[in-house]
Design a protein around this motif. Structure first.
Motif, PDB file in Angstrom:
ATOM      1  N   ALA A   1     -31.871 -18.639   4.254  1.00 38.27           N
ATOM      2  CA  ALA A   1     -32.910 -19.917   4.500  1.00 38.27           C
ATOM      3  C   ALA A   1     -32.188 -20.888   4.122  1.00 38.27           C
ATOM      4  O   ALA A   1     -31.379 -20.818   3.026  1.00 38.27           O
ATOM      5  CB  ALA A   1     -34.348 -19.565   4.304  1.00 38.27           C
ATOM      6  N   PRO A   2     -32.385 -22.113   4.460  1.00 48.52           N
ATOM      7  CA  PRO A   2     -32.007 -23.481   4.095  1.00 48.52           C
ATOM      8  C   PRO A   2     -32.392 -23.947   2.473  1.00 48.52           C
ATOM      9  O   PRO A   2     -33.362 -23.193   2.084  1.00 48.52           O
ATOM     10  CB  PRO A   2     -32.178 -24.518   4.899  1.00 48.52           C
TER      11      PRO A   2
ATOM     12  N   ARG B   1     -26.376 -19.593   3.926  1.00 51.18           N
ATOM     13  CA  ARG B   1     -25.883 -18.888   4.922  1.00 51.18           C
ATOM     14  C   ARG B   1     -25.770 -17.344   5.056  1.00 51.18           C
ATOM     15  O   ARG B   1     -26.133 -16.675   4.050  1.00 51.18           O
ATOM     16  CB  ARG B   1     -24.465 -19.311   4.910  1.00 51.18           C
ATOM     17  N   ARG B   2     -26.012 -16.900   6.290  1.00 48.92           N
ATOM     18  CA  ARG B   2     -25.851 -15.493   6.488  1.00 48.92           C
ATOM     19  C   ARG B   2     -24.418 -15.009   6.490  1.00 48.92           C
ATOM     20  O   ARG B   2     -23.659 -15.194   7.092  1.00 48.92           O
ATOM     21  CB  ARG B   2     -26.383 -15.186   7.826  1.00 48.92           C
ATOM     22  N   PRO B   3     -24.161 -14.228   5.314  1.00 52.37           N
ATOM     23  CA  PRO B   3     -22.837 -13.703   4.878  1.00 52.37           C
ATOM     24  C   PRO B   3     -22.404 -12.764   6.142  1.00 52.37           C
ATOM     25  O   PRO B   3     -23.094 -12.054   6.735  1.00 52.37           O
ATOM     26  CB  PRO B   3     -22.834 -12.979   3.687  1.00 52.37           C
ATOM     27  N   ALA B   4     -20.795 -12.767   6.011  1.00 49.27           N
ATOM     28  CA  ALA B   4     -20.448 -12.169   7.230  1.00 49.27           C
ATOM     29  C   ALA B   4     -20.350 -10.312   6.679  1.00 49.27           C
ATOM     30  O   ALA B   4     -19.112  -9.878   6.473  1.00 49.27           O
ATOM     31  CB  ALA B   4     -18.853 -12.433   7.628  1.00 49.27           C
ATOM     32  N   LEU B   5     -21.412  -9.684   6.685  1.00 52.01           N
ATOM     33  CA  LEU B   5     -21.278  -8.404   6.171  1.00 52.01           C
ATOM     34  C   LEU B   5     -21.643  -7.301   7.482  1.00 52.01           C
ATOM     35  O   LEU B   5     -21.802  -8.143   8.499  1.00 52.01           O
ATOM     36  CB  LEU B   5     -22.476  -8.266   5.066  1.00 52.01           C
ATOM     37  N   GLN B   6     -21.559  -6.159   7.226  1.00 46.53           N
ATOM     38  CA  GLN B   6     -21.778  -5.338   8.549  1.00 46.53           C
ATOM     39  C   GLN B   6     -23.483  -5.161   8.269  1.00 46.53           C
ATOM     40  O   GLN B   6     -23.859  -4.111   8.065  1.00 46.53           O
ATOM     41  CB  GLN B   6     -21.134  -4.006   8.135  1.00 46.53           C
ATOM     42  N   LEU B   7     -23.993  -6.258   8.833  1.00 51.69           N
ATOM     43  CA  LEU B   7     -25.566  -6.159   9.015  1.00 51.69           C
ATOM     44  C   LEU B   7     -26.270  -5.398   9.978  1.00 51.69           C
ATOM     45  O   LEU B   7     -26.916  -4.542   9.807  1.00 51.69           O
ATOM     46  CB  LEU B   7     -26.052  -7.654   9.013  1.00 51.69           C
TER      47      LEU B   7
ATOM     48  N   ASN C   1     -23.782 -25.070  10.944  1.00 51.27           N
ATOM     49  CA  ASN C   1     -24.742 -24.249  11.645  1.00 51.27           C
ATOM     50  C   ASN C   1     -24.569 -22.952  10.428  1.00 51.27           C
ATOM     51  O   ASN C   1     -25.486 -22.359  10.043  1.00 51.27           O
ATOM     52  CB  ASN C   1     -24.566 -23.973  12.987  1.00 51.27           C
ATOM     53  N   ALA C   2     -23.047 -22.641  10.313  1.00 54.56           N
ATOM     54  CA  ALA C   2     -22.835 -21.370   9.500  1.00 54.56           C
ATOM     55  C   ALA C   2     -23.259 -21.476   8.052  1.00 54.56           C
ATOM     56  O   ALA C   2     -23.871 -20.618   7.371  1.00 54.56           O
ATOM     57  CB  ALA C   2     -21.319 -21.208   9.468  1.00 54.56           C
ATOM     58  N   CYS C   3     -23.349 -22.922   7.797  1.00 48.43           N
ATOM     59  CA  CYS C   3     -23.643 -23.020   6.055  1.00 48.43           C
ATOM     60  C   CYS C   3     -25.148 -23.228   5.976  1.00 48.43           C
ATOM     61  O   CYS C   3     -25.573 -23.769   4.791  1.00 48.43           O
ATOM     62  CB  CYS C   3     -23.020 -24.244   5.636  1.00 48.43           C
ATOM     63  N   GLY C   4     -25.971 -22.998   7.038  1.00 47.75           N
ATOM     64  CA  GLY C   4     -27.501 -23.166   6.765  1.00 47.75           C
ATOM     65  C   GLY C   4     -28.029 -24.522   6.556  1.00 47.75           C
ATOM     66  O   GLY C   4     -28.907 -24.609   5.710  1.00 47.75           O
ATOM     67  N   LEU C   5     -27.429 -25.710   7.099  1.00 47.69           N
ATOM     68  CA  LEU C   5     -27.601 -27.131   6.923  1.00 47.69           C
ATOM     69  C   LEU C   5     -28.838 -27.696   7.704  1.00 47.69           C
ATOM     70  O   LEU C   5     -28.660 -28.423   8.533  1.00 47.69           O
ATOM     71  CB  LEU C   5     -26.633 -27.792   6.999  1.00 47.69           C
ATOM     72  N   PHE C   6     -30.007 -26.834   7.529  1.00 51.41           N
ATOM     73  CA  PHE C   6     -31.086 -27.191   8.375  1.00 51.41           C
ATOM     74  C   PHE C   6     -30.924 -27.408   9.960  1.00 51.41           C
ATOM     75  O   PHE C   6     -31.597 -28.435  10.846  1.00 51.41           O
ATOM     76  CB  PHE C   6     -31.716 -28.605   7.844  1.00 51.41           C
ATOM     77  N   ILE C   7     -29.916 -26.502  10.662  1.00 46.66           N
ATOM     78  CA  ILE C   7     -29.906 -26.540  11.994  1.00 46.66           C
ATOM     79  C   ILE C   7     -30.467 -25.308  12.632  1.00 46.66           C
ATOM     80  O   ILE C   7     -30.268 -24.217  12.055  1.00 46.66           O
ATOM     81  CB  ILE C   7     -28.435 -26.690  12.302  1.00 46.66           C
TER      82      ILE C   7
END
Length: 853
Positions: A54-55, A158-164, A292-298
């Motif tokens: 979350a932001p 941000r949501r990391p690029a894991l095998q979620l 958007n990827a960095c979770g900057l309130f978008i």
């Protein structure tokens, strides 16, 4: 273990003295609000990874600390704060090794995680904010290679690029985002109460809407309240909010990202295409993706994730950082973009914001067809009338027509009339065809205004001429006229004509692919079904229409969808589904209010009726007053709503036993109110007559009450208004009983009961039972068989039913009983009503159940 976190911690409450349960873990401030709805599911989850994404300021660190307090005995808790900063994979491994106390050897870290035999909770807070594929790949490898004894707790912006997805499918992922982390209204109230603050319910609701439950926003609001005797709105925290955003967000971003974020904050929504246009071709979409990827309130602005927006809680603050000249330049470019996309409504909105008056006027002239029924178009046109010079808005026939139609559709008839009269300034036209069209437009407006003023004869003439004379390019105005012709036929009880007109108009709306106008016609069809008592068909049509509107227009508020909800709420109320009706009234009213649609008025009245059903008459009167006040505030002509207001009040007065007051108010009505009804309520004049009869009966004026109710019942039956006939029948049975005609009274009551149950008019039957419980008991005395369906039938109807059960045709029944074929059909229709069936075969089956074969 790492040393204690040195990152400045913004607690929910001012810290006093507290010690962490586990050394190195972020401590909780005194007075911390434990949110068990979040911590308990996190603690109970049997999974490898718990991810909080979350932001900034969403309360992630506090929630990790809260869960750490519940770390089971024998389980080691390790806390690693990465402070959101970029770091190499080598440095990350070094910090992880130090936290695990296994030295700096990479292999030792991997081995320690893979071979862990006792419980280990590994908290990684404030994961690096900028995308780093190498770091994400390393973390993903460590998570999957680690022992099942290792539980990972990961928090970041941000949501990391894991095998979620793999983790999710394996049941190894529990994830919380900004929507789950947001404080709900009850939690906000508890936060404030802990500081000795208690806001009124309306202000608390507004604070929840303004902050969206954002943790940092609520904390900053609390800090801003110091020394405030009366708690103000969230805007009191604006200065603190900017300082927080600057420190926690902006200072760590590249300079060109600042500009991009401030630019996007000028827009209610955006996508990759608009970003390219505003931020630079070949760069804009990429910058948007990075932000958007960095979770900057978008966040997504709709359900398809294509349209995005800056979160409203910070949007205005960020937008204000762009100099006024640059903000206007952004609006000009956005206007150009929406013109190229043929989105006139948004293009016009940005032209006004850019103070491009000439461009705005030019765009307004292109508003045609059904634009005024989509989204906030109608409200925006009225807003633009306040913002743009009136001499410019009235400078061309097309602008004058647009504004006149907007005012007329919003119920401001006097203003619409004045603009309609100004069309004479543009006569004669140089082109005969244009002059003919302008006259047809004038007739259309005059017909619409006359209808809404209750001038039926004038309206009929103008509307018919307008429908015949309007050119094809004025199809929207033509369909508006069709809609009123349908309502006019419903008012006059010409139901077959109304159905034919509605079908013709619906066909035309489909030819122009106008879902908005098709919806108008669908609502007209629903009104016809309601009048006939076909509530189930009406509700089915409304549910399908709501789905179609949602699929076509997405999450954007729409006056048409709001009206669909309000009409459905009315049907649910009649069916006695009060909880569903309340929810539909609330959502429909909110949607109409968002769009500036005066139809929200119906929501107030519907909720007032629900209050009355629950016995809360004070609240009901208050809602009616709110409804009337809203109409007056918006300068709506009183012929549109005064009859509805009086009906609502009179019903409450009768409920209170104040029949004299109700009768006095109804007697004071102008004759027009008892012969004509406003748009959307085509039987209001008849329902006012019903109330007048009920009030006369309650005051002891038996003769006029009986005469009026009998005439109204006959009229409703002749015109096929079965729902009204049913409701009148209950009151007529009361009048007959009071006139010492028990047999006729009971027959009328049983017929009305049968009709109510066949049509599903639960609320009508309940209202009668509350009003006259003795007669309700009398209709179904134990052991008298009066409550059985067969008791609802007259002797002749029983004869007809027996012959139907024997398989006789209508002609054979007519010859056998020496009655006309038409009379047989009438008896068969009444039998179906009273037995609660729809078809002849069902009636036969019911007859066999009753032993009539």
């Amino acid at each position: 273990m790492l040393q204690k976190n040195n990152k400045p911690y913004v607690p929910m409450f001012e810290p006093q003295t507290a010690a962490s349960t586990h050394s190195g873990l972020a401590r909780l401030a005194p007075g911390h609000l434990w949110r068990k709805r979040l911590s308990e599911p996190l603690l109970a989850a049997d999974c490898r990874l718990r991810l909080l994404c979350a932001p900034a300021g969403s309360g992630k660190s506090a929630l990790l600390g809260e869960c750490a307090q519940s770390c089971p005995p024998g389980v080691r808790a390790v806390y690693l704060n990465l402070r959101g900063k970029a770091l190499s994979t080598e440095l990350f491994l070094q910090q992880l090794a130090s936290a695990l106390a296994v030295g700096n050897d990479t292999d030792q870290v991997r081995r320690a995680l893979a071979e862990a035999t006792s419980g280990l909770w590994l908290f990684i807070d404030d994961y690096p904010r900028f995308p780093d594929p190498a770091l994400d790949e390393l973390l993903n490898e460590l998570i999957h290679a680690a022992s099942a004894q290792v539980h990972w707790w990961l928090a970041g912006r941000r949501r990391p690029a894991l095998q979620l997805m793999r983790l999710l499918l394996d049941g190894e992922l529990f994830e919380l985002g900004s929507s789950e982390l947001a404080f709900n209204q009850q939690e906000i109230a508890e936060l404030l109460q802990a500081r000795g603050l208690q806001l009124p319910r309306a202000q608390l609701k507004q604070l929840h809407a303004d902050t969206q439950g954002w943790c940092a926003g609520l904390r900053l609001y609390q800090l801003a309240l110091k020394g405030q005797a009366t708690p103000p709105g969230f805007e009191v925290a604006d200065n603190l909010l900017y300082e927080y955003l600057r420190r926690e967000l902006l200072d760590g971003l590249p300079a060109h990202w600042h500009q991009a974020l401030f630019t996007l904050a000028q827009l209610p929504c955006f996508d990759a295409g608009l970003s390219e246009h505003l931020l630079g071709v070949g760069e804009g979409a990429e910058v948007l993706e990075q932000l958007n990827a960095c979770g900057l309130f978008i966040e997504p602005a709709g359900g398809d994730n294509q349209a995005l927006r800056v979160q409203p809680v910070v949007r205005d603050i960020l937008a204000a950082q762009l100099p006024e000249a640059l903000a206007k330049a952004v609006c000009r470019k956005a206007c150009q973009w929406y013109v190229s996309q043929d989105n006139l409504r948004m293009a016009l909105a940005f032209a006004v914001r850019a103070e491009q008056v000439e461009m705005a006027a030019s765009l307004m002239q292109r508003f045609i067809g059904d634009y005024l029924l989509q989204g906030r178009s109608l409200a925006q046109v009225l807003e633009w009338r306040r913002e743009l010079p009136l001499e410019l808005l009235n400078s061309t026939p097309r602008l004058l027509l647009l504004n006149a139609w907007a005012l007329m559709l919003s119920g401001r008839l006097d203003e619409a009339q004045r603009l309609t009269e100004q069309l004479a300034r543009f006569m004669p036209q140089a082109d005969p065809l244009r002059q003919f069209e302008l006259i047809a437009q004038w007739k259309a407006l005059c017909g619409n205004i006359a209808f809404h003023r209750g001038q039926g004869e004038q309206a009929r003439q103008w509307l018919a001429e307008a429908v015949a004379e309007l050119p094809e390019r004025a199809w929207g105005q033509r369909l508006f006229c069709f809609a009123l012709q349908v309502d006019l036929a419903l008012v006059e009880g010409q139901l077959d004509q109304a159905l034919a007109l509605n079908r013709q108009a619906t066909k035309e709306a489909r030819q122009y692919a106008s879902l908005a106008m098709e919806s108008v016609m669908a609502l007209g069809h629903v009104k016809l079904l309601e009048i006939r008592g076909e509530l189930l068909r009406a509700e089915t049509l409304l549910k399908r229409l709501y789905t179609e509107l949602t699929n076509a227009w997405g999450a954007e508020s729409s006056p048409m969808r709001g009206r669909v909800q309000l009409r459905r709420a009315t049907i649910l109320l009649q069916q006695g589904r009060y909880q569903d009706a309340e929810a539909a009234y609330q959502s429909g009213m909110l949607e109409c209010q968002t769009c500036g649609d005066a139809a929200a008025f119906w929501g107030h009245l519907g909720l007032a009726e629900l209050d009355a059903v629950q016995g809360d008459l004070a609240s009901a009167f208050s809602r009616i007053a709110d409804a009337e006040r809203a109409m007056q505030y918006n300068h709506i002509n009183d012929t549109i709503y005064q009859g509805l207001i009086l009906r609502a009040k009179a019903r409450l007065w009768l409920h209170q036993g104040r029949a004299e007051q109700a009768l006095k108010a109804l007697d004071a009505l102008p004759p027009l109110a008892l012969t004509f009804s406003p748009y959307g309520s085509p039987d209001l004049h008849l329902r006012l007559q019903l109330l007048k009869g009920q009030a006369a009966l309650a005051t002891g004026a038996l003769a006029p009450a009986l005469e009026g109710l009998a005439a109204l019942h006959a009229l409703a039956g002749r015109q096929g208004r079965w729902a009204l006939a049913c409701e009148v029948g209950f009151s007529l049975s009361e009048a007959l009983h009071a006139d010492n005609k028990p047999a006729q009274a009971k027959q009328m009551l049983l017929e009305s009961l049968g009709q109510a149950r066949q049509m599903g008019l639960v609320n009508v039957e309940r209202a009668f039972t509350r009003r006259n419980p003795a007669m309700a008991r009398w209709a179904g005395e134990p052991g008298s068989h009066e409550g059985e369906p067969v008791a609802l039938l007259s002797r002749r109807e029983l004869d007809v039913l027996k012959l139907i059960a024997q398989g006789c045709s209508n002609q054979q029944i007519a010859e056998s009983l020496f009655i006309s074929l038409h009379t047989v059909k009438t008896h068969a229709q009444r039998i179906n009503f009273k037995l609660g069936v729809e078809r002849r075969t069902q009636a036969v089956a019911r007859a066999k159940e009753l032993g009539l074969n």
